[in-house]
Design an enzyme around this catalytic site. Sequence first.
Site, PDB file in Angstrom:
ATOM      1  N   MET A  89       0.806  -1.219   0.000  1.00  5.66           N
ATOM      2  CA  MET A  89       0.000   0.000   0.000  1.00  5.66           C
ATOM      3  C   MET A  89       0.841   1.272   0.000  1.00  5.66           C
ATOM      4  O   MET A  89       0.295   2.372  -0.028  1.00  5.66           O
ATOM      5  CB  MET A  89      -0.912   0.011   1.236  1.00  5.66           C
ATOM      6  CG  MET A  89      -1.950  -1.091   1.254  1.00  5.66           C
ATOM      7  SD  MET A  89      -3.135  -0.942  -0.107  1.00  5.66           S
ATOM      8  CE  MET A  89      -3.912   0.620   0.283  1.00  5.66           C
ATOM      9  N   ARG A  90       2.168   1.128   0.039  1.00  9.49           N
ATOM     10  CA  ARG A  90       3.001   2.327   0.092  1.00  9.49           C
ATOM     11  C   ARG A  90       2.802   3.191  -1.146  1.00  9.49           C
ATOM     12  O   ARG A  90       2.825   4.423  -1.069  1.00  9.49           O
ATOM     13  CB  ARG A  90       4.466   1.945   0.267  1.00  9.49           C
ATOM     14  CG  ARG A  90       5.381   3.166   0.417  1.00  9.49           C
ATOM     15  CD  ARG A  90       6.821   2.803   0.723  1.00  9.49           C
ATOM     16  NE  ARG A  90       6.972   2.437   2.121  1.00  9.49           N
ATOM     17  CZ  ARG A  90       7.337   1.244   2.540  1.00  9.49           C
ATOM     18  NH1 ARG A  90       7.578   0.287   1.654  1.00  9.49           N
ATOM     19  NH2 ARG A  90       7.466   0.985   3.818  1.00  9.49           N
ATOM     20  N   ALA A  91       2.608   2.565  -2.303  1.00  9.12           N
ATOM     21  CA  ALA A  91       2.432   3.335  -3.538  1.00  9.12           C
ATOM     22  C   ALA A  91       1.199   4.230  -3.456  1.00  9.12           C
ATOM     23  O   ALA A  91       1.226   5.393  -3.889  1.00  9.12           O
ATOM     24  CB  ALA A  91       2.331   2.389  -4.735  1.00  9.12           C
TER      25      ALA A  91
END
Length: 664
Positions: A273-275
Amino acid sequence: MTTPFPFTAVVGQDDLRLALLLNAVSPSVGGVLVRGEKGTAKSTAVRALTSLLPEVAVVPGCRFSCDPLSPDPACPDGPHEGGGASRPARMVELPVGASEDRLVGALDIERALAEGVKAFEPGLLAAAHRGILYVDEVNLLHDHLVDLLLDAAAMGASYVEREGVSVRHAARFLLVGTMNPEEGELRPQLLDRFGLTVEVAASREPDERVEVVRRRLAYDDDPAAFAARWADEEAAVRQRIVAARELLPSVRLGDGALRQIAATCAAFEVDGMRADIVMARTATALAAWAGRTDVLAEDVRQAALLALPHRRRRNPFDAPGLDEDKLDETLEEFSDSSGDDDPDPDGDGGGPGGPGGGGQPEPDEGPRETGPRAAEEGEGAPAPGGGGEQSPVRAAEPFRTKVLSVPGIGEGAAGRRSRARTEHGRTTGAHRPRGTLTKLHLAATVQAAAPHQRARGRSGRGLVVRRDDLRQAAREGREGNLVLFVVDASGSMAARQRMSAVKGAVLSLLLDAYQRRDKVGLVTFRGSAADVALPPTSSVDAAAARLESLPTGGRTPLAAGLLKAHDVLRVERLRDPARRALVVVVTDGRATGGPEPVALASRAARLFAAEGVASVVVDCESGPVRLGLAGRLAGELGGSAVTLDELRADSIAGLVKDEQRRAA
């Protein structure tokens, strides 16, 4: 001190300038990775950014740059009293060859021995807190330093537990790295830590190149006058950054923009989910930079182009990049936040094979791309006797390989393959230093000095230490090797299915070399000669590309291949004598090229054995009748032989063979 090159004087490189400015507006974006060929002013642009950043308020005398409004309660220099001061934003440069102590800090040995007190000497992570940590050639950074950077970037703090010192301090910094992809790729774990990435290339426009040269010469002639010429523009950019920072909390990221961000990340199959979070922060910073309080679709699109290319790579050999047509289609589909009740984040729900599509994928589509059987379909069979050249065959799907290592203990560059005496790793003992002391073994030094304190007239707390008492810590870790592939591309290997499997095996070994930080080289032999398809390099991607385009056919000049590999190693020893080599010969063991091919190949193989070069023969022989020529070649090389099946890490045959070796 040399006047810094003005940021506003950097010609072109719009994406790089924008990415750096967005991080100046919102440091939470997460930093920038700058990829590009040499000589494209990557470092110049990064260093010039510092002059645009607002000053930082710090607690006077605090070595860890605590904010006077909210000082770190666990700061080693705390507790802090009231008061504050301002200083310019700081850029700290991490050299590629830095030691672990230089990065995280360590016990102040001088005070420990002279005053008998434990004192912590901060490292570069402490100096970079609330500033910029810049790593030039970040892809060449040693693995142990990469691990420390990952930990600090993830936690926003640095923890030091060593030599009786236990320290924790804040370490929140803007991570900026530059790299030349030709010198090797970056580990995926560190890639993901960079918020944005940009590709930089030299302009092909003559007028723009002329302007670059003109400005550089003007700066070299009179740096101060050149900086003064651009001072007004720099001041305007600095004011715009301040205004954007003030506007940033008021920027609204609506549900429509959030759905576009989520759909885009899902469509490009990014991991985790970092993107999504980085895209959201980047789009917000873009709106603030433009002076708006609402995030528009154009902000989401620009954020995707900066935040996703390095996150959508599926393996180390995939080229970074983003399909802009697919990006536009996804953004268009989710442009209305009140659209479909059940959206398809991948953007392909109506296509063939999708959840809502009625079409079916072609039954042999997968094997035609990756499987050995696909290499045969649609391709002509090799000419009888393997005499003619065949078109390149696609490699089979790579797999996880067994660990091939060089026996003994080396002293080469840090890596993850073979045992070595290194500057880091686990401590295995101590010895008197040979030359300059680099890693003090504190306990052994104290133990050597302790019996002589009365004779030396010690009267205070400090320990009386002489040079003869000093002990060097002996540490053992892992080194990276030169893995030289010698690949048989002759007609005897040219069966389509077989060569596909062989290329898949070599590709698997290349993946392993990438992960273990090796240098690689590629020698191929076919017809009447051998060629150095790739000189030793850290760019494993280049080796994979050469392997993919490798044609086959002709006779088998095994001796020529071995002699060419021997010559490559001889030259490489002069360049890097500490790096040990591992020669991987991929062949069925046949020798048919040149006069007395078998005898000549045997003599060439014995050269490696006489010099103690570690070698492995990957036996590619197949069929019900096997001659065992590859095993014989391995014996003459003084190495070992493994079949393609035994090369797999999960191979039962390989596990049995390993067990037999341990028992012997």
